[in-house]
Write a protein that holds these residues in place. Structure first.
Motif, PDB file in Angstrom:
ATOM      1  N   SER A 158      21.440  -0.497  73.089  1.00 30.07           N
ATOM      2  CA  SER A 158      22.242   0.691  72.799  1.00 30.07           C
ATOM      3  C   SER A 158      23.625   0.432  73.390  1.00 30.07           C
ATOM      4  O   SER A 158      23.799   0.416  74.616  1.00 30.07           O
ATOM      5  N   ILE A 159      24.589   0.177  72.514  1.00 28.97           N
ATOM      6  CA  ILE A 159      25.939  -0.159  72.957  1.00 28.97           C
ATOM      7  C   ILE A 159      26.741   1.135  73.066  1.00 28.97           C
ATOM      8  O   ILE A 159      26.890   1.871  72.081  1.00 28.97           O
ATOM      9  N   MET A 160      27.228   1.411  74.264  1.00 27.58           N
ATOM     10  CA  MET A 160      27.861   2.697  74.536  1.00 27.58           C
ATOM     11  C   MET A 160      29.370   2.534  74.710  1.00 27.58           C
ATOM     12  O   MET A 160      29.821   1.703  75.502  1.00 27.58           O
ATOM     13  N   SER A 161      30.104   3.341  73.972  1.00 23.77           N
ATOM     14  CA  SER A 161      31.569   3.270  74.061  1.00 23.77           C
ATOM     15  C   SER A 161      32.139   4.556  74.665  1.00 23.77           C
ATOM     16  O   SER A 161      33.322   4.831  74.542  1.00 23.77           O
ATOM     17  N   GLN A 162      31.283   5.340  75.319  1.00 30.48           N
ATOM     18  CA  GLN A 162      31.672   6.671  75.783  1.00 30.48           C
ATOM     19  C   GLN A 162      32.438   6.665  77.102  1.00 30.48           C
ATOM     20  O   GLN A 162      32.759   7.736  77.625  1.00 30.48           O
ATOM     21  N   TYR A 163      32.743   5.472  77.632  1.00 28.93           N
ATOM     22  CA  TYR A 163      33.395   5.431  78.956  1.00 28.93           C
ATOM     23  C   TYR A 163      34.649   6.316  78.984  1.00 28.93           C
ATOM     24  O   TYR A 163      35.497   6.267  78.085  1.00 28.93           O
ATOM     25  N   PHE A 164      34.736   7.101  80.043  1.00 27.96           N
ATOM     26  CA  PHE A 164      35.896   7.968  80.263  1.00 27.96           C
ATOM     27  C   PHE A 164      36.171   7.945  81.765  1.00 27.96           C
ATOM     28  O   PHE A 164      35.231   8.027  82.555  1.00 27.96           O
TER      29      PHE A 164
END
Ligand code: SF4
Length: 329
Positions: free
Chosen positions: A263-269
């Motif tokens: 599961s590749i997550m791009s939600q970094y904030f």
């Protein structure tokens, strides 16, 4: 009728109780996680993870923002545990992971934890029990399960972890956990130390994930599209390639299998202390996102999910607000 979860057999044979006793004994000189700090948690000492004898439960909710095979239509029944054995400077859950004084107010007994598990099954109607950041509370979780099973608890169990787990502790979960959901955060111990204040993260996480894979194998999905058993590895893309994405994904493909679900997550904030650290003080850009998607393609990893770029706001929790941390009115 769905198959009974595997932990029912362990309960009926007495093996679940044997494991609870063995794990409880380890709390006297705690070696439950790789920090092995030796705190006597039975006698009131607090470990480096800020956990003691009681279990801190920060939030319980039907989580609809997990991977589709976990959230389904009725949500994944998340129990968010307070405190943590890492100190990630960018932690999205810092309100509960790094506020030990606040978490003292959320401490409960294992009997009450068993009630929370039953609430998720009987009142919220979720597809599974999703233990979020469970590592430092494995003994208490296992005791709560021992209390919940005779009261009718039957949900599949998801172990949602930062992967800084002790393989000998994971062995006690063999046959209990149905779905392992570890992060693979870094491929550099130096960066892991700078950003999460942890030594040997890479070797520890990789050994733990190997043990998880040994136990449950590749992800199995039922006819409704729900996860039944198996491993899902999450990888959060960090700006400036701080997560070492290519190295971690290559390790998964070569040392486990390209069939492993990722599961590749791009939600970094940037949250918590990240705004004071220039390399972490922005979201990822579209070139960084595309690069990781390309690596996944080149490695032939076809199973899993990839978040779209620009999905950050949707995933930001607020544990200080009343009600659901992810669903604000
Ligand atoms: S779980 Fe907590 S108390 Fe136990 S070894 Fe790890 S850091 Fe120490």
């Amino acid at each position: 009728m769905a198959d009974l979860p595997r932990y029912i057999e362990l309960f009926e044979s007495g093996e679940l109780e044997r494991r609870v006793m063995a794990l409880d004994a380890r709390l006297e000189c705690c070696n439950i996680c790789p920090r092995r700090c030796g705190a006597n948690r039975v006698d009131g000492e607090i470990g480096l993870c800020n956990a003691g004898k009681l279990v801190a439960v920060a939030s319980v909710c039907a989580h609809r923002g997990e991977e589709p095979a976990l959230s389904g239509t009725r949500g994944s029944g998340a129990i968010f545990f307070g405190n943590c054995n890492l100190r990630c400077v960018y932690c999205q859950n810092f309100q509960i992971s790094q506020d030990p004084a606040g978490q003292r107010h959320h401490e409960i007994t294992t009997s009450r934890l068993a009630n929370r598990m039953l609430h998720i099954q009987n009142d919220l109607g979720c597809h599974n029990l999703n233990l979020v950041s469970p590592t430092h509370y494995v003994p208490q979780i296992m005791r709560a399960l021992l209390e919940a099973v005779p009261q009718g608890f039957r949900l599949p169990i998801v172990y949602n972890t930062n992967a800084y787990d002790e393989p000998s502790t994971l062995q006690e979960l063999d046959g209990v956990v149905d779905i392992y959901l570890p992060d693979l955060k870094y491929s550099s111990n130096t960066i892991a130390m700078q950003l999460s204040d942890v030594a040997h993260y890479v070797q520890s996480a990789r050994s733990s994930i190997k043990e998880m894979y040994r136990q449950v194998g590749n992800l199995q999905i039922d006819e409704e599209g729900l996860a039944v058993k198996g491993l899902i590895i999450r990888h959060l893309i960090l700006p400036n390639d701080l997560a070492g994405s290519e190295d971690s994904l290559k390790w998964i493909a070569q040392e486990l299998s390209p069939q492993v679900t990722v599961s590749i997550m791009s939600q970094y904030f940037p949250r918590h202390k990240a705004m004071q650290m220039p390399p972490l003080a922005r979201s990822i850009n579209s070139a960084e996102h595309r690069r990781v998607i390309n690596i996944v393609d080149v490695l032939g990893m076809e199973n899993g999910w990839m978040q779209d770029a620009g999905s950050q706001e949707y995933y930001l929790p607020d544990f200080n607000a009343e009600g659901h941390p992810f669903e604000r009115s």
